[in-house]
Design an enzyme around this catalytic site. Sequence first.
Site, short mmCIF file in Angstrom:
data_model
loop_
_atom_site.label_atom_id
_atom_site.label_comp_id
_atom_site.label_asym_id
_atom_site.label_seq_id
_atom_site.Cartn_x
_atom_site.Cartn_y
_atom_site.Cartn_z
N HIS A 77 10.21 39.47 -32.82
CA HIS A 77 10.93 40.25 -33.22
C HIS A 77 12.14 40.21 -31.75
O HIS A 77 12.84 41.03 -31.75
CB HIS A 77 10.47 41.60 -32.81
CG HIS A 77 9.34 41.99 -33.97
ND1 HIS A 77 9.72 42.45 -35.12
CD2 HIS A 77 8.07 41.57 -33.95
CE1 HIS A 77 8.69 42.57 -35.99
NE2 HIS A 77 7.57 42.13 -35.37
N ARG B 143 2.04 24.14 -7.11
CA ARG B 143 2.00 24.46 -8.56
C ARG B 143 0.87 24.21 -9.40
O ARG B 143 0.32 24.66 -10.37
CB ARG B 143 3.20 23.95 -9.35
CG ARG B 143 3.64 22.52 -9.15
CD ARG B 143 4.93 22.32 -9.65
NE ARG B 143 5.35 20.77 -9.28
CZ ARG B 143 5.83 20.37 -8.29
NH1 ARG B 143 6.03 21.32 -7.17
NH2 ARG B 143 6.04 19.17 -8.37
N LYS C 221 16.77 26.45 -0.11
CA LYS C 221 16.02 27.09 1.10
C LYS C 221 17.14 26.89 2.35
O LYS C 221 17.30 27.71 2.95
CB LYS C 221 14.80 26.44 1.23
CG LYS C 221 13.66 26.74 0.29
CD LYS C 221 12.31 26.32 0.62
CE LYS C 221 11.39 26.09 -0.36
NZ LYS C 221 10.18 25.66 0.00
N LYS D 14 1.02 27.50 1.57
CA LYS D 14 0.48 26.34 1.71
C LYS D 14 1.43 25.97 3.07
O LYS D 14 0.53 25.39 3.93
CB LYS D 14 1.07 25.20 0.38
CG LYS D 14 0.31 23.79 0.96
CD LYS D 14 0.84 22.95 -0.36
CE LYS D 14 0.67 21.62 0.07
NZ LYS D 14 1.06 20.79 -0.98
#
Length: 544
Positions: free
Chosen positions: A384, A268, A512, A207
């Site tokens: 499991h 997102r 960042k 973006k």
Amino acid sequence: MPLQTQSPVHYKSWKELSSLSDKKYDLGKLFASNSKRFDNFSIHNEDFLVDFSKNLIDQDVFKQLLNLAEEAGLKNAIKAYFEGDKINETEGRAVLHTALRSSKNNSAKVDDKDVFEDVQAVLNKIKTFADQVNSGNRRSYAGKKFTDVVNIGIGGSDLGPQMIVDALAYYQKGIKPHFISNVDGDHVLETLKNLNPETTLFLIVSKSFTTQETLTNANTVRDWFLESATKADVKHNFVAVSTNISAVEDFGIDKDNIFPMYDWVGGRFSLWSAAGLSIAVSVGSKNFQDLLDGAEEMDMHFKTSDFKENMPVVLALLGIWYNNFMNAESEAIIPYTQYLQKLAPYLQQASMESNGKSVDRAGVKVNYQTGTIVWGEPGTNSQHAFFQLIHQGTKLIPSDFIGFKKSLHGNSNHHDILMANYFAQTEALMKGKSQDEVHSELKSQGLEVEEIQKLLPFKVFEGNKPTTSILIDELTPKSLGKLVAMYEHKIFVQGVIWNIFSYDQWGVELGKQLAKNTLKDIQSSQIKNPHDSSTTELLNYYKS
Ligand code: F6P
């Protein structure tokens, strides 16, 4: 219209819920005392059944949760969300991923401008591109049909498309999808090792087109490509999806090969946009449209249903009940299909990047819990792995069980076994196994009294563990769109009630910035930036 900025702790319903949380909710007794519990606490909408009757609630709790939604101004908030009000206030942006899947002009406006026509134009461009690649009308620089597509992006520019492509593997058209996200060079080179530049299409999805990982990976991939091709060939094999058109052009991508994103769609929540180009290429334009249609169906359900029959609202309220009143810290997502193995990582970003906030909409530090920890794995594998802790551990972990009535390949024996586990687990988590039951079981196995007494405490299951069963007819592009949109709206509702801004992500920015300075220290002879002694020594050790 801005969202209201009241702390939820002052709502009457919040106080009521607080006192209701002192009561014990015994699922066995609650079912025994209400033969209509399933009817009272389940929602059926076309191909979706959400059964929330195995949750630690009664009618009083449910009523107060619904009151909480009212007091928090959810009705107005939904209107503001769908109409394009700038509810992402800290970035001054609307939140309009719903407009990406709207088949009608619902008057969603950004800065007084209808977004509908623009969205349709880009959607047509996405579909045409996907059709051309799949039919072979659009070819590589070498004049060959594409065999592979690589999505280069990270976070929202990776997780959503990757989850959907994986989930819809059954519907793939033949072009093999790959995803490069991590700046780990081994991830990039491992992916490239089996690819042929003459038949591989690259989609750079960012973006901002400033994300360090994506640009580093894109440059490495382009260098690899240029070992076999020329700069002029880049335009045939590279496409970009971004809002930052000038940066994309500087990278060398042809103007015609740029698909726009919008600043009013968060990363997102962008899989429905051109960020989902890898989806459209991989499963074809018709299936991509079906995915959007499914999401739109959920949008309509969310917009128009009463809160008590509204799937995203109910899921959000249950989450708040456990998070804020029952001290649960996490929630598990357990899909009973291997196709949804990436759903939990996808929801981790969608939910935790959105609602992992500790300052409210008035800028004040909150004194209550916000975003939960989301995690999970498909069943039966997870049975499991971590189910032991859910059954007998010390933590309360409300879990969503997602199952399907039909399997895609039609192996009914496998599917019945799979689904038998799905049903058995929620039942076992609820019922547990009492001392008496364990006692008679061990006795019937012929154990001596002394042995029984010794083993008994370890074999008792307390039960009363809450689950929500989401049972869907079949995993199709449409039902998947509906499922994902359901969780998107759940996140929205929780953010509204927690009085936080769900659509920014300032917390990710710090990392960042710091990484940029640290990189300078790694790549120069001297460490110039101030670090704590631990970090300095670690850097010296790395450099030595
Ligand atoms: O993780 C932070 C973030 O900003 C996400 O919100 C976003 O999805 C991701 O980085 C990638 O950003 P971009 O698409 O701008 O490269």
